[in-house]
Design an enzyme around this catalytic site. Sequence first.
Site, PDB file in Angstrom:
ATOM      1  N   LYS A 192      -5.838   6.392 -10.716  1.00  0.00           N
ATOM      2  CA  LYS A 192      -6.138   6.538  -9.280  1.00  0.00           C
ATOM      3  C   LYS A 192      -7.562   7.039  -9.082  1.00  0.00           C
ATOM      4  O   LYS A 192      -8.274   6.588  -8.172  1.00  0.00           O
ATOM      5  CB  LYS A 192      -5.144   7.504  -8.613  1.00  0.00           C
ATOM      6  CG  LYS A 192      -3.745   6.962  -8.492  1.00  0.00           C
ATOM      7  CD  LYS A 192      -3.562   6.233  -7.172  1.00  0.00           C
ATOM      8  CE  LYS A 192      -2.450   5.181  -7.203  1.00  0.00           C
ATOM      9  NZ  LYS A 192      -1.151   5.691  -7.586  1.00  0.00           N
ATOM     10  N   LYS A 241       2.956  -8.514 -13.068  1.00  0.00           N
ATOM     11  CA  LYS A 241       4.181  -8.437 -12.287  1.00  0.00           C
ATOM     12  C   LYS A 241       3.892  -8.448 -10.788  1.00  0.00           C
ATOM     13  O   LYS A 241       2.770  -8.191 -10.362  1.00  0.00           O
ATOM     14  CB  LYS A 241       5.009  -7.228 -12.707  1.00  0.00           C
ATOM     15  CG  LYS A 241       4.516  -5.870 -12.292  1.00  0.00           C
ATOM     16  CD  LYS A 241       5.553  -4.816 -12.720  1.00  0.00           C
ATOM     17  CE  LYS A 241       5.471  -3.623 -11.800  1.00  0.00           C
ATOM     18  NZ  LYS A 241       6.395  -2.548 -12.134  1.00  0.00           N
ATOM     19  N   LYS A 299       2.615  -4.878  -4.686  1.00  0.00           N
ATOM     20  CA  LYS A 299       2.087  -4.832  -3.320  1.00  0.00           C
ATOM     21  C   LYS A 299       0.580  -4.994  -3.293  1.00  0.00           C
ATOM     22  O   LYS A 299       0.019  -5.710  -2.466  1.00  0.00           O
ATOM     23  CB  LYS A 299       2.455  -3.507  -2.660  1.00  0.00           C
ATOM     24  CG  LYS A 299       3.819  -3.546  -2.022  1.00  0.00           C
ATOM     25  CD  LYS A 299       4.198  -2.198  -1.441  1.00  0.00           C
ATOM     26  CE  LYS A 299       5.698  -2.181  -1.168  1.00  0.00           C
ATOM     27  NZ  LYS A 299       6.241  -0.841  -1.064  1.00  0.00           N
TER      28      LYS A 299
END
Length: 329
Positions: A111, A194, A197
Amino acid sequence: METVLSGIRSTGHMHLGNYFGALRNFVKIQDTYNCFFFIADLHSLTTHPHPDDFHANVKIILSEYLAAGLDPEKCALYVQSDVPEISELYVLLNMIAYVGELERTTTFKDKVRLNPNNVNAGLLTYPVLMASDILSHRANWVPVGKDQEPHLEIARVLARRFNNTYGVELFPEPYAFNFGHDLVKVPGLDGSGKMGKSEGNGIYLIDDDKTITRKVMHAVTDSGPTEPDSEMSEPVANIFTLMKLVSDPDIVRQFEAAYADCSIRYGDLKKQLAADICKTVAPIRERIGSIYNDDAYLSKVVATGRDKARASASATLKLAQQAIGFRTF
Ligand code: TRP
């Protein structure tokens, strides 16, 4: 009865990956386990969603959980922020979580790399909040994908550390739950990786037939097999993986045979896949629509879930406070 718990952050709609990887399985275990499913709205705050969207995002995930078949009578289905005991346990757990171990967490480092301008303390302690979600109900099993394993490890460390520090057996160590079989990895339509979002490669449970068909027809493939029985490239294998989730096994076998003898036409393959995804998604989409607009029903569901979750979390919190030494005057 053992306890299973899982949460989904309220950031956007659920996709087929959420459905086949999680939701569909949640529905099946509602009778066998003591189940807690919730919307992690506090976790979604790390990225500062706009206040105008915040509530709607929670409502979307709630409607999608219900449309997928979760039964609010059988499980505890709740909104994280409706259960203040979770935040209170989070304060207590923060005292035994070390900054060093949180900084070393791979998900945190990712992050920081992706968003160097928003390294807030909530992001650093994200795993502590997640541990509070889990430990509040003394959950044994947490059905999450591999990407969440570092967070589960922290939950185990904190459970152990709390028990050892205060000489209690309060928190069981939570482990990943895989529904008794290998977790399905639902691939995206972009040829690799995969469905996710943030990857923009997904089909959502609210997508209409036209959108689904357009997305599938644009899915990445390759230039086609040139020799019999050649190995599939990743993008084509992904199409087959998706097909196995939604299509009749005979149909899948038919296309596999066509691939093997090089007679396959990807256009036909995609048309079939699109039609079968539509068949899976359409009834769920319709349910989402009617549930989303039924405020009376949603408010009843949320109140029931909140009461169940608060009963469980407040009992745990009391025991944790006792262990630490809090006493009433
Ligand atoms: N971190 C999880 C995710 O991004 C969401 C989550 C929050 C969660 N709290 C949880 C998952 C507790 C399982 C248990 O997917």
